[in-house]
Each structure stands twice: as structure tokens, then as C-alpha cells.
Design a protein around this motif. Structure first.
Motif, PDB file in Angstrom:
ATOM      1  N   ARG A  30      17.507   8.872   6.842  1.00  0.00           N
ATOM      2  CA  ARG A  30      16.463   7.853   6.893  1.00  0.00           C
ATOM      3  C   ARG A  30      16.545   6.938   5.665  1.00  0.00           C
ATOM      4  NH1 ARG A  30      11.429   9.966   6.187  1.00  0.00           N
ATOM      5  NH2 ARG A  30      12.296  11.987   5.566  1.00  0.00           N
ATOM      6  N   GLU A  31      16.046   5.731   5.818  1.00  0.00           N
ATOM      7  CA  GLU A  31      16.055   4.757   4.735  1.00  0.00           C
ATOM      8  C   GLU A  31      14.857   5.002   3.817  1.00  0.00           C
ATOM      9  OE1 GLU A  31      16.846   2.615   2.076  1.00  0.00           O
ATOM     10  OE2 GLU A  31      18.250   2.161   3.706  1.00  0.00           O
ATOM     11  N   THR A  43      12.064   1.387   2.710  1.00  0.00           N
ATOM     12  CA  THR A  43      11.677   0.632   3.892  1.00  0.00           C
ATOM     13  C   THR A  43      11.221  -0.760   3.470  1.00  0.00           C
ATOM     14  OG1 THR A  43       9.388   1.394   3.732  1.00  0.00           O
ATOM     15  CG2 THR A  43      10.922   2.757   5.029  1.00  0.00           C
TER      16      THR A  43
END
Length: 334
Positions: free
Chosen positions: A211-212, A215
Motif C-alpha cells: 500500500r502507498e 496518500t
């Protein structure tokens, strides 16, 4: 003129700084090293910044103190920043901040305490070097005893180690935020907002599930921090307590209160926005970088002196010249 005095092996940091300044500012910045004063050196009236105070060898520190003394005793107009006679090191700073109620945690020299003295949990780090933690979080005296044996077996000397009380500054999702600001003379400017789900926050950490971390919402949070500089008043008090006019402070918030981890008097400067080799994960944060480097040149410009000043010739005394200054500073960046 603005002179930056550094350990010889770290002078490249100031060259990197110069490269990131506006063109009209660059000619006024002069990098030099503590080694250079083995010979006489002409210093033009202006600002002299002592850097790397946390990692100086004993001989380099003696040189720094003598140079600062010559500058402050001179009849010429010198602004001495990070005076090594007044600036607090990491242990003394953390002790003073806790005494003044500016930090909720304490630090202890491991060579001077009983193992049950701190409020647990704690972690171990070096007193002088910017190497981060050298242990995991430690929850009780027996675990601290075992951890101390382990880090000594890795080559660390007990005289160089601190036990630092751990604070959980994560939010309700487990995310840690480390804020950084830079002081240049009278100016305090935001540097960046680092995020991590590990308590030891590092720049550009990757999440294990892909996941980043940064964001769009969190990138905007950093930009807002850069624009608003919300903790400036309290940070000014902390820098004043430390006796530091040039450096980067790393801190977090606990129930809204600033908690200072350290002040680095020779921070590195990352690539400016738009460079081809830029880390893709950092590229999306280009706006905050542009804000910082714009504020950086403005701050440095305010330190510049338009008039051509007189020259002071300074060098270290004979007894210091007989001492060995060869080799590098203690390690890493200070």
C-alpha cells in the motif's frame, strides 16, 4: 559572507546546500573545515556557523572552541552561530528539556544509572551519533540488562550509550509522524513530515503489503504543515534552550505537545524537485520540497551582509597543532 565550518569528511554537505540555493545567494556561502585552520585563514566579517557539533572528535571540539573564542573576542562584526562553548549536546539537551517541562521523557547515560531507574519502556541509542536506535523497545530492567550486553557485544561502548524513555506518539491507526524543521539564524522553516507505522520513523518507508504510505491526503497534510509551520513558537524556545542557531530539529506530538528527539547541526539536504534520479515515492511530495528550498534561500539571503567587511586572520594555537586531527569525525552526520 556566511562561513560553514564542518568536519573535513562532511564538507560535501555544505556543497550540496550551496547547489540548492538561489544563484544570487551561492557566492556568499563559503564551506571550510576544522582542518583548514591548521594554517592561517582569512575570514571576512559576517556569519560563521559551527556544524557537526555532535560528532566532533575531542581535538576538533578544542579547535572549534578556540576559533569561536577568537571570533567573539574580535572587535570586528562577526555573528557566531552554534557557539561550541554554549550549544548543548544530545544528553544535556534532553535533560534540560525534561527539567523545563518541554519534554515528557528523560534520557540516561547507561554508564551512570541503575537499570531500574528509567520509566519503562526505553530504547538504547548512542549519545553522539545520528544512527537512530541501536535496540528494540525494552520493557523492564532485566531486558535492559540483556540488551546492554548484546549491544556491547556488537562493539558499542557503554560510555557512549543512552537509555531513552519511549513515548508512543502514534495516532488511532498506529501511524507515527515525525516533524522536522530547520533553523537558519532567526528563521525557523519546516523541512518535512515523515510517516511510518514503525516507531522509528524513516523517510520513504515501504509498507509490507504494497500500500502507498503517502496518500494524496497525507501529501496534502505535509504541504499544510510546510505552509503553516504550526509549532514555530514552541520550537523557537527549544532552539534557544539548546543554544543552536543552525540545525534541524526532529520531533513528534504527544497530546498536542512537542516532544523533541534531537537537533542535528549538520543535516543533509536531499535532491531538489525535478532531478532525474529522484526517488519516485518522494516525487509526489515535490510541492513540499519546493516550499522548503524557496524558504531556505530566503533565510540564507537574510544572513547575507551587503557591505564588504574587514578581514580577520585566525588559526589554531601551537599546542593544538601538535595534536592529531587526522581521520574522520565520530561517524555519520552530526
Amino acid at each position: 559572507m556566511i562561513y560553514f565550518i564542518t568536519p573535513a569528511d562532511q564538507i560535501w554537505i555544505i556543497h550540496n546546500l550551496i547547489d540548492r540555493l538561489d544563484e544570487d545567494v551561492r557566492p556568499s556561502v563559503r564551506p571550510t573545515s576544522y582542518h583548514d585552520f591548521y594554517k592561517s585563514l582569512d575570514i571576512v566579517e559576517g556569519t560563521v556557523v559551527f556544524t557537526g557539533l555532535g560528532v566532533l572528535t575531542e581535538v576538533q571540539r578544542e579547535i572549534a572552541i578556540e576559533l569561536a573564542d577568537q571570533l567573539t573576542r574580535s572587535d570586528l562584526n562577526f555573528r557566531v552561530m552554534n557557539n561550541p562553548q554554549k550549544a548543548l549536546g544530545r544528553f544535556d539537551l534532553l535533560t534540560e528539556l525534561h527539567t523545563k517541562g518541554l519534554n515528557s521523557f528523560r534520557a540516561y547515560r547507561l554508564s551512570e544509572i541503575s537499570l531500574d531507574e528509567p520509566n519503562f519502556p526505553v530504547f538504547i541509542r548512542e549519545e553522539h551519533n545520528h544512527t537512530g536506535t541501536v535496540s528494540d523497545i525494552i520493557n523492564d530492567p532485566e531486558a535492559l540488562k540483556n540488551a546492554l550486553t548484546e549491544v556491547q557485544n556488537r562493539g558499542f561502548k557503554i560510555e557512549s550509550l543512552l537509555a531513552v524513555e519511549y513515548l508512543d506518539t502514534s495516532d488511532e491507526t498506529g501511524l507515527f509522524r515525525k516533524y522536522s524543521v530547520q533553523k537558519f539564524g532567526d528563521k525557523i522553516i519546516p523541512r518535512y513530515l515523515s510517516l511510518d507505522y514503525h516507531w522509528m520513523v524513516k523517510e520513504n518507508s515501504a509498507l509490507p503489503d504494497g500500500r502507498e504510505l503517502y496518500t494524496d491526503e497525507r501529501v496534502q497534510e505535509e504541504v499544510q504543515f510546510m505552509l503553516e509551520n504550526p509549532h514555530e513558537e514552541k520550537l523557537r524556545e527549544i532552539f534557544e534552550t539548546a543554544g543552536i542557531n543552525f540545525g534541524r530539529i526532529d520531533y513528534s506530538l504527544l497530546n498536542g505537545a512537542v516532544q523533541t528527539w534531537e537537533i542535528n547541526t549538520l543535516p543533509t539536504f536531499g535532491g531538489y524537485p525535478g532531478i532525474k534520479k529522484q526517488n519516485p515515492k518522494r516525487k509526489k511530495r515535490d510541492e513540499s520540497k519546493r516550499i522548503f528550498y524557496d524558504l531556505l534561500s530566503r533565510a540564507m539571503r537574510e544572513l547575507m551582509d551587503d557591505h564588504i567587511g574587514e578581514v580577520l586572520t585566525i588559526s589554531i594555537s601551537g599546542h593544538l597543532r601538535k595534536k592529531n586531527i587526522t581521520g574522520t569525525a565520530k561517524t555519520n552526520f552530526g
